[in-house]
Enzyme design. Structure first.
Site, PDB file in Angstrom:
ATOM      1  N   GLY A 279      12.973   2.391   2.432  1.00  0.00           N
ATOM      2  CA  GLY A 279      12.874   3.129   3.665  1.00  0.00           C
ATOM      3  C   GLY A 279      12.931   3.024   4.997  1.00  0.00           C
ATOM      4  O   GLY A 279      13.452   3.343   6.402  1.00  0.00           O
ATOM      5  N   GLU A 321      16.014  -0.605  -2.121  1.00  0.00           N
ATOM      6  CA  GLU A 321      16.171   0.377  -2.744  1.00  0.00           C
ATOM      7  C   GLU A 321      16.047   1.554  -2.155  1.00  0.00           C
ATOM      8  O   GLU A 321      14.872   2.384  -1.835  1.00  0.00           O
ATOM      9  CB  GLU A 321      14.601   0.454  -3.809  1.00  0.00           C
ATOM     10  CG  GLU A 321      14.078  -0.607  -4.707  1.00  0.00           C
ATOM     11  CD  GLU A 321      12.931  -0.390  -5.394  1.00  0.00           C
ATOM     12  OE1 GLU A 321      12.817  -1.144  -5.946  1.00  0.00           O
ATOM     13  OE2 GLU A 321      11.936   0.498  -5.158  1.00  0.00           O
ATOM     14  N   GLY A 323      16.326   5.335  -0.907  1.00  0.00           N
ATOM     15  CA  GLY A 323      16.453   6.443  -1.180  1.00  0.00           C
ATOM     16  C   GLY A 323      17.432   7.561  -0.190  1.00  0.00           C
ATOM     17  O   GLY A 323      18.091   7.586  -0.860  1.00  0.00           O
ATOM     18  N   ARG A 324      16.588   7.928   0.812  1.00  0.00           N
ATOM     19  CA  ARG A 324      16.801   8.887   1.294  1.00  0.00           C
ATOM     20  C   ARG A 324      17.906   8.332   2.600  1.00  0.00           C
ATOM     21  O   ARG A 324      19.226   9.492   2.734  1.00  0.00           O
ATOM     22  CB  ARG A 324      15.730   8.896   2.856  1.00  0.00           C
ATOM     23  CG  ARG A 324      16.016  10.284   4.327  1.00  0.00           C
ATOM     24  CD  ARG A 324      14.928   9.422   5.547  1.00  0.00           C
ATOM     25  NE  ARG A 324      13.541   9.257   4.298  1.00  0.00           N
ATOM     26  CZ  ARG A 324      11.948   9.684   4.194  1.00  0.00           C
ATOM     27  NH1 ARG A 324      12.498  11.325   4.831  1.00  0.00           N
ATOM     28  NH2 ARG A 324      10.982   9.752   4.060  1.00  0.00           N
ATOM     29  N   ARG A 373       8.290  19.015   3.996  1.00  0.00           N
ATOM     30  CA  ARG A 373       8.420  18.316   4.760  1.00  0.00           C
ATOM     31  C   ARG A 373       7.763  18.785   6.169  1.00  0.00           C
ATOM     32  O   ARG A 373       7.473  18.046   6.549  1.00  0.00           O
ATOM     33  CB  ARG A 373       9.608  16.922   4.355  1.00  0.00           C
ATOM     34  CG  ARG A 373       9.814  16.204   3.182  1.00  0.00           C
ATOM     35  CD  ARG A 373      11.002  15.225   3.542  1.00  0.00           C
ATOM     36  NE  ARG A 373      10.639  14.332   4.656  1.00  0.00           N
ATOM     37  CZ  ARG A 373      11.218  14.311   5.221  1.00  0.00           C
ATOM     38  NH1 ARG A 373      12.050  15.287   6.231  1.00  0.00           N
ATOM     39  NH2 ARG A 373      10.157  13.212   6.147  1.00  0.00           N
ATOM     40  N   TYR A 377       4.400  16.434   6.476  1.00  0.00           N
ATOM     41  CA  TYR A 377       4.545  15.379   7.423  1.00  0.00           C
ATOM     42  C   TYR A 377       4.808  16.040   9.145  1.00  0.00           C
ATOM     43  O   TYR A 377       5.274  14.962   9.941  1.00  0.00           O
ATOM     44  CB  TYR A 377       5.660  14.982   7.429  1.00  0.00           C
ATOM     45  CG  TYR A 377       5.875  14.157   5.436  1.00  0.00           C
ATOM     46  CD1 TYR A 377       4.637  12.873   5.033  1.00  0.00           C
ATOM     47  CD2 TYR A 377       7.267  14.006   4.882  1.00  0.00           C
ATOM     48  CE1 TYR A 377       4.973  12.992   3.870  1.00  0.00           C
ATOM     49  CE2 TYR A 377       7.113  13.575   3.611  1.00  0.00           C
ATOM     50  CZ  TYR A 377       5.910  13.157   2.945  1.00  0.00           C
ATOM     51  OH  TYR A 377       5.893  13.083   1.569  1.00  0.00           O
ATOM     52  N   CYS A 404       3.355  32.790   1.644  1.00  0.00           N
ATOM     53  CA  CYS A 404       1.765  33.149   2.858  1.00  0.00           C
ATOM     54  C   CYS A 404       0.714  32.024   2.741  1.00  0.00           C
ATOM     55  O   CYS A 404      -0.182  31.789   2.682  1.00  0.00           O
ATOM     56  CB  CYS A 404       1.326  33.788   1.269  1.00  0.00           C
ATOM     57  SG  CYS A 404       2.182  35.357   0.427  1.00  0.00           S
ATOM     58  N   GLU A 405       2.276  31.368   3.956  1.00  0.00           N
ATOM     59  CA  GLU A 405       0.949  30.150   4.515  1.00  0.00           C
ATOM     60  C   GLU A 405       1.394  30.787   5.763  1.00  0.00           C
ATOM     61  O   GLU A 405       2.869  30.610   5.950  1.00  0.00           O
ATOM     62  CB  GLU A 405       1.634  28.373   3.882  1.00  0.00           C
ATOM     63  CG  GLU A 405       1.225  28.876   3.099  1.00  0.00           C
ATOM     64  CD  GLU A 405      -0.366  27.966   2.696  1.00  0.00           C
ATOM     65  OE1 GLU A 405      -0.710  27.620   4.289  1.00  0.00           O
ATOM     66  OE2 GLU A 405      -0.789  28.258   1.398  1.00  0.00           O
ATOM     67  N   TYR A 434      13.556  14.885  -0.976  1.00  0.00           N
ATOM     68  CA  TYR A 434      13.360  15.009  -1.245  1.00  0.00           C
ATOM     69  C   TYR A 434      12.774  16.593  -0.479  1.00  0.00           C
ATOM     70  O   TYR A 434      12.051  16.856   0.099  1.00  0.00           O
ATOM     71  CB  TYR A 434      12.129  14.357   0.255  1.00  0.00           C
ATOM     72  CG  TYR A 434      11.962  12.486   0.089  1.00  0.00           C
ATOM     73  CD1 TYR A 434      11.743  12.221  -1.522  1.00  0.00           C
ATOM     74  CD2 TYR A 434      12.569  11.873   1.016  1.00  0.00           C
ATOM     75  CE1 TYR A 434      11.202  11.161  -1.833  1.00  0.00           C
ATOM     76  CE2 TYR A 434      12.531  10.413   0.399  1.00  0.00           C
ATOM     77  CZ  TYR A 434      12.598   9.960  -1.217  1.00  0.00           C
ATOM     78  OH  TYR A 434      12.104   8.525  -1.347  1.00  0.00           O
TER      79      TYR A 434
HETATM   80  C1  LIG Z   1       9.919   6.275  -2.052  1.00  0.00           C
HETATM   81  C2  LIG Z   1       9.768   4.663  -1.776  1.00  0.00           C
HETATM   82  C3  LIG Z   1      11.692   4.146  -2.751  1.00  0.00           C
HETATM   83  C4  LIG Z   1      12.563   5.481  -1.621  1.00  0.00           C
HETATM   84  O1  LIG Z   1      12.369   5.060  -0.310  1.00  0.00           O
HETATM   85  P1  LIG Z   1      13.337   6.085   0.505  1.00  0.00           P
HETATM   86  O2  LIG Z   1      12.226   5.792   2.542  1.00  0.00           O
HETATM   87  O3  LIG Z   1      13.805   7.394   0.279  1.00  0.00           O
HETATM   88  O4  LIG Z   1      13.942   5.186   1.584  1.00  0.00           O
HETATM   89  C5  LIG Z   1      11.799   3.288  -2.216  1.00  0.00           C
HETATM   90  N1  LIG Z   1      11.449   2.285  -3.399  1.00  0.00           N
HETATM   91  C6  LIG Z   1       9.310   2.846  -3.326  1.00  0.00           C
HETATM   92  C7  LIG Z   1       8.134   2.070  -3.936  1.00  0.00           C
HETATM   93  C8  LIG Z   1       9.194   4.145  -2.704  1.00  0.00           C
HETATM   94  O5  LIG Z   1       7.878   4.273  -2.958  1.00  0.00           O
END
Ligand SMILES: *Cc1c(COP(=O)(O)O)cnc(C)c1O
Length: 476
Positions: A279, A321, A323-324, A373, A377, A404-405, A434
């Site tokens: 996150g 964890e 990701g983004r 996104r 969101y 078409c939106e 994403y």
């Molecule tokens: C989505 C998610 C992440 C990664 O979230 P980011 O915002 O991309 O860092 C990590 N762990 C879990 C369990 C998730 O669902």
């Protein structure tokens, strides 16, 4: 029009790399002729060779961000005497090459389905370095994970605990599991919200049930302890996405460490691991300040050390964890501009009775199928015309797709040069996470390729989908 009139049309650094305050990859540079280069590769050349839309990933930037998160957390947690593992959250973008980059930079890989697991395994990621998430894993997914010898399955419900134990028994193996809990801390953006019970599908509540009885999280942890086919690794918490300060992580860490101590008091089992989820927030717009990994790592490590001191329990091993934060800023999307249409907009305003202005609708050759996104969101992005210079003054534009939106918006508002026209190349920043992973075939559009650039050269990580690919699925 919220102050955008003053904004420059370009936030691209014109020299050097990694300038702060821009949402572009660190290898992005605008040449004096207006051309955008990423890692020494001209995007006009990429568009000419591979077509548009196309996702472009700056490999060195991805690797640097992966390293920055790993080294920052390792250093900060070592300072308080705890180990830490960094898992790259593959759902943000997972291809064979991307999984290898993450692994080569010392990260592990989190997956959330059998498909993501298959990509990680194809990349040669060792099973022990893979985690499998999901609130509704199929038996086939659990078995695939057990057969691959994954390092951890993150279980999400009491029924799943029994099911994983039965499946492990059927294979004659022990399944390493973490229990995903909801701490009541939910974060995103600048603030966190704290409630006793979270109304969402993931995890098991740490708070007691309505009868004031045992917390579902504690009951689940005890259920894992009771099954010899399961090895209880620890407790998992993920509080949200695009988080821009430490307070939510710290609040969640307190709840999880207290839960760990409560479990130890009841069962004598002091779990060895705690995962604090992903996150970590990034900059999507010029001037936005992303989360600094060194800062957040220090803050969170400081909090966990303080809490375990208070509780009198030794620190567990931690994991995170992101990701983004690893892949988001490393990517951008290239589009070709098509129809450009001025639209007169009237907005009522209590103070001066309303205003009328022109918004230039700039249509591109992709849209909500390659980046959902904004529609999903209301996410904001930044775009620039690249590949040429312009002396034209900036105009207020909205970049829209070809679906078409009417909600098919790529960038809600951005200043573009007033002479923007069909055939221009438009780049949207910070689309690495994403984008491709949430892409669809809406309107039977084919999903764009993922191109990696490094050291002046480009290579195709995922080829463009073709209409033949789509027709091959259709059995007539
Ligand atoms: C989505 C998610 C992440 C990664 O979230 P980011 O915002 O991309 O860092 C990590 N762990 C879990 C369990 C998730 O669902």
């Amino acid at each position: 029009m919220s102050g955008l009139e003053q904004a420059p049309t370009s936030a691209l650094p014109t020299g050097g790399q990694g300038a702060a305050g821009t949402p572009w990859p660190s290898g992005a540079r605008r040449r004096t002729d207006g051309e955008l280069e990423v890692a020494g590769v001209s995007v006009s050349g990429l568009a000419a060779e591979h077509g548009t839309p196309a996702y472009v990933l700056d490999e060195a930037d991805f690797r640097a961000r992966a390293r920055a998160y790993r080294t920052a957390f390792e250093a900060a947690f070592a300072e308080v005497g705890a180990g830490v593992d960094v898992y790259y959250a593959g759902k943000a973008l997972l291809t064979v090459a991307v999984a290898r980059w993450a692994t080569q930079e010392g990260l592990r890989v989190d997956t959330a389905s059998g498909g993501e697991l298959a990509v990680a395994l194809r990349a040669g990621v060792p099973g022990t370095s893979i985690g499998l998430h999901g609130n509704n894993k199929s038996d086939a997914e659990v078995l695939a994970a057990l057969d691959a010898g994954v390092g951890r399955l993150i279980v999400d419900s009491l029924v799943e605990i029994e099911r994983v134990a039965d499946l492990a028994a059927s294979r004659g193996v022990t399944a390493p599991v973490m229990v995903r809990v909801t701490t009541g801390v939910h974060a995103g953006g600048h603030e966190y919200i704290s409630t006793a019970h979270e109304d969402q599908k993931f995890g098991l509540a740490v708070a007691p049930g309505p009868d004031g009885g045992t917390s579902p999280a504690l009951a689940a942890l005890e259920a894992v302890v009771a099954r010899p086919e399961l090895e209880l690794l620890g407790i998992h918490s993920h509080i949200g996405s695009q988080i821009l300060d430490a307070s939510g992580f710290e609040a969640a860490a307190r709840v999880v460490l207290q839960l760990r101590a409560d479990l130890a008091a009841r069962t004598g089992v002091l779990v060895g691991e705690v995962d604090l989820g992903g996150g970590y927030g990034i900059a999507y717009l010029p001037g936005e300040v992303p989360l600094d990994p060194a800062r957040i790592a220090k803050d969170v490590a400081g909090t966990v050390a303080e809490v375990s001191d208070e509780l009198g329990t030794p620190l567990p091993r931690f994991s995170i964890e992101p990701g983004r934060a690893i892949v988001g800023p490393a990517g951008l999307t290239l589009y070709t501009v098509g129809t450009v249409k001025p639209v007169t907009v009237s907005e009522s305003d209590a103070d001066d009775g309303g205003t009328t202005f022109t918004r230039l609708y700039v249509s591109v050759d992709g849209g909500m199928s390659d980046n959902i996104r904004p529609a999903l969101y209301g996410a904001d992005y930044h775009a620039e015309i690249v590949g040429r210079e312009s002396d034209a003054g900036p105009v207020l534009a909205r970049v829209v797709g070809k679906h078409c939106e009417s909600g098919d918006i790529v960038v809600h508002q951005v200043m573009l040069p007033g002479d923007v026209r069909a055939g221009d190349l438009l780049a949207v920043a910070a689309t690495g996470a994403y984008g491709r992973s949430m892409a669809s075939n809406y309107n039977a559009l084919t999903r764009p390729p993922v191109l990696a650039v490094a050291d002046g050269a480009a290579r195709v990580l995922v080829r463009r989908e073709t209409v033949e690919d789509l027709l091959a699925l259709d059995q007539g």
